[in-house]
Design a protein around this motif. Structure first.
Motif, PDB file in Angstrom:
ATOM      1  N   THR A  97       0.851  -1.183   0.000  1.00  0.00           N
ATOM      2  CA  THR A  97       0.000   0.000   0.000  1.00  0.00           C
ATOM      3  C   THR A  97       0.892   1.241   0.000  1.00  0.00           C
ATOM      4  OG1 THR A  97      -0.006   0.168   2.386  1.00  0.00           O
ATOM      5  CG2 THR A  97      -1.783  -1.141   1.380  1.00  0.00           C
ATOM      6  N   VAL A  98       0.274   2.370  -0.282  1.00  0.00           N
ATOM      7  CA  VAL A  98       0.988   3.637  -0.242  1.00  0.00           C
ATOM      8  C   VAL A  98       1.588   3.838   1.154  1.00  0.00           C
ATOM      9  CG1 VAL A  98       0.693   6.140  -0.381  1.00  0.00           C
ATOM     10  CG2 VAL A  98      -0.489   4.647  -2.024  1.00  0.00           C
ATOM     11  N   LEU A 129      -1.264  12.628  -0.543  1.00  0.00           N
ATOM     12  CA  LEU A 129      -1.769  11.293  -0.856  1.00  0.00           C
ATOM     13  C   LEU A 129      -2.471  10.651   0.351  1.00  0.00           C
ATOM     14  CD1 LEU A 129       1.001   9.547  -3.045  1.00  0.00           C
ATOM     15  CD2 LEU A 129      -1.157  10.522  -3.799  1.00  0.00           C
ATOM     16  N   SER A 131      -5.451  10.534   1.265  1.00  0.00           N
ATOM     17  CA  SER A 131      -6.692   9.815   0.953  1.00  0.00           C
ATOM     18  C   SER A 131      -6.429   8.477   0.254  1.00  0.00           C
ATOM     19  CB  SER A 131      -7.581  10.688   0.073  1.00  0.00           C
ATOM     20  OG  SER A 131      -6.901  10.933  -1.138  1.00  0.00           O
ATOM     21  N   MET A 132      -5.180   8.245  -0.147  1.00  0.00           N
ATOM     22  CA  MET A 132      -4.866   7.004  -0.878  1.00  0.00           C
ATOM     23  C   MET A 132      -4.027   6.060  -0.035  1.00  0.00           C
ATOM     24  SD  MET A 132      -4.931   7.848  -4.572  1.00  0.00           S
ATOM     25  CE  MET A 132      -5.944   9.151  -5.213  1.00  0.00           C
ATOM     26  N   ARG A 135      -4.424   2.310  -0.529  1.00  0.00           N
ATOM     27  CA  ARG A 135      -4.433   1.739  -1.884  1.00  0.00           C
ATOM     28  C   ARG A 135      -3.122   1.028  -2.171  1.00  0.00           C
ATOM     29  NH1 ARG A 135      -7.122   5.025  -6.303  1.00  0.00           N
ATOM     30  NH2 ARG A 135      -8.828   5.900  -5.093  1.00  0.00           N
ATOM     31  N   ARG A 139      -1.852   0.598  -8.290  1.00  0.00           N
ATOM     32  CA  ARG A 139      -3.062   1.175  -8.886  1.00  0.00           C
ATOM     33  C   ARG A 139      -2.968   2.682  -9.101  1.00  0.00           C
ATOM     34  NH1 ARG A 139      -7.281  -2.666  -7.907  1.00  0.00           N
ATOM     35  NH2 ARG A 139      -8.700  -1.036  -8.589  1.00  0.00           N
ATOM     36  N   LEU A 140      -1.840   3.256  -8.750  1.00  0.00           N
ATOM     37  CA  LEU A 140      -1.729   4.707  -8.850  1.00  0.00           C
ATOM     38  C   LEU A 140      -1.197   5.167 -10.214  1.00  0.00           C
ATOM     39  CD1 LEU A 140      -2.318   4.384  -5.886  1.00  0.00           C
ATOM     40  CD2 LEU A 140      -0.514   6.016  -5.381  1.00  0.00           C
ATOM     41  N   GLN A 144       1.526  10.021  -9.226  1.00  0.00           N
ATOM     42  CA  GLN A 144       1.288   9.643  -7.824  1.00  0.00           C
ATOM     43  C   GLN A 144       2.389   8.707  -7.334  1.00  0.00           C
ATOM     44  OE1 GLN A 144      -2.656   8.118  -8.420  1.00  0.00           O
ATOM     45  NE2 GLN A 144      -3.634   9.961  -7.600  1.00  0.00           N
TER      46      GLN A 144
END
Ligand code: ADP
Ligand code: MG
Length: 355
Positions: A97-98, A129, A131-132, A135, A139-140, A144
């Motif tokens: 994830t991020v 980032l 909010s991400m 993720r 997928r970015l 990003q």
């Protein structure tokens, strides 16, 4: 953070380098002061990445020494040097994830989880980032992903230096500006030693307190943006920085006067130049176009918004002048050179002027 001394470093990618041109870095000798914000500016192929990789330890120099706070680190690995480096293209873990991408360098160093969380959230806000966070990185979008790379460089506060190699290449222009301002703020707040590589003068001049200009494997000038503008040490600096760059005209010297064809140009002093090829450098900002002075023939006027760039022929040479956006080109245009803006070059290097 560290003071970084680059001690007579030369580097060649060839197995048996002989001549100067076999070296990607001919000889670099410079100290990056602890807590300084530097830009390494120069055209593609001049050796910026080579120098950065030597500082980080990805590359070992053919000759010379690298010191961090006085300690020889020339043979140490990247890990041992404790440097954060952000590359031109994203270097991230696609399957994480991020959040985990940013946490990774900290967990790797056994930072307590509460501190990891605080630092990661702070960094996520900075690169916009938050909010991400959960993720998967894969997928970015490309920009990003590059922001994650940037975040990974910024998340640790215990590094000796943070090196950036043209990190905003894939970022869109508006975000570029935002990120650059954030880097600058970060520098002010934490006093990191930062070296930022770019071929873009605007980026260099807005980010750095001191700009290191490279050309053909060498440092040609280190200075504040104002110094690079007013007193280019080498004609390349004059030409590369500024828009348009400095006018460089071949002249013959006669004491306090420079002769260009039939024209006599008054100098601010007597140049201490040996005999040989001499050039006069003057930025378009100091070429005064009007009804007085030396005759020119105007070939083109470009309206670039806040001012106009006038291209003209002067004694068989192309020169550029800058005039105000409301100024008109007179019917019989002439130019004066403001002595304050004149520099004299011998063998492309600036010479001092005496009284
Ligand atoms: P910049 O980052 O300023 O564009 P580089 O440091 O990448 O410049 O390159 C400097 C010079 O070294 C160039 O002439 C380039 O072609 C050469 N060079 C860079 N990397 C390598 C390599 N891995 N092998 C051989 N030559 C290289
Ligand atoms: Mg490069």
């Amino acid at each position: 953070m560290a003071r970084i001394e680059v001690n007579h470093i030369r580097h060649s990618y060839l197995p048996n380098p002989k001549k100067d041109s076999d070296f990607a870095l001919k000889e670099v000798h410079h100290t990056f002061e602890d807590g300084g914000a530097y830009a390494l500016l120069g055209p593609s192929g001049c050796g910026k990445t080579t120098l950065l990789n030597i500082i980080s330890g990805l590359l070992h120099p053919s000759h010379g020494q690298l010191l961090f706070n006085g300690r020889d680190v020339t043979r140490l690995s990247t890990q041992e040097r404790n440097i954060a480096q952000v590359f031109q293209f994203p270097v991230i873990y696609d399957t994480m994830t991020v959040y985990d991408n940013l946490a990774f360098p900290l967990r790797n160093r056994r930072v307590p989880e509460a501190d990891v969380d605080r630092k990661v959230r702070e960094t996520l806000d900075m690169i916009d980032l938050a909010s991400m966070a959960n993720r998967k990185a894969r997928r970015l979008t490309a920009d990003q992903k590059q922001k994650i790379s940037l975040g990974r460089g910024l998340v640790r506060s215990d590094v000796n230096a943070i090196l950036f190699d043209e990190p905003l290449t894939v970022i869109d222009p508006h975000m570029k500006w935002v990120l650059r301002s954030q880097l600058k703020q970060l520098h002010r707040r934490f006093g990191y030693t930062m070296v930022y590589v770019t071929h873009d003068q605007t980026e260099a001049l807005t980010f750095a307190d001191r700009v290191v200009v490279m050309y053909d494997g060498e440092i040609v000038q280190i200075g504040t943006p104002a110094e690079l503008f007013e007193r280019p040490r080498h004609t390349f600096v004059g030409y590369f920085i500024g828009s348009p760059g400095m006018n460089v005209l071949p002249v013959a010297l006669e004491g306090r006067t420079a002769m260009l064809g039939a024209q006599r140009i008054e100098l601010p002093g007597v140049p201490k130049a040996e005999a040989g090829a001499v050039e006069l450098g003057i930025r378009p900002e100091y070429v005064k176009l009007g009804r007085e002075g030396m005759a020119v023939s105007v070939s083109k006027v470009e309206d670039v918004g806040r001012h106009k760039v006038v291209r003209a022929n002067f004694e068989g040479k192309e020169i550029a002048a800058i005039i105000g956006e409301d100024d008109e080109v007179p019917a019989e245009p002439r130019v004066r050179f403001d002595p304050a803006g004149i520099n004299i070059y011998a063998g492309s290097w600036r010479v001092e002027m005496g009284a």
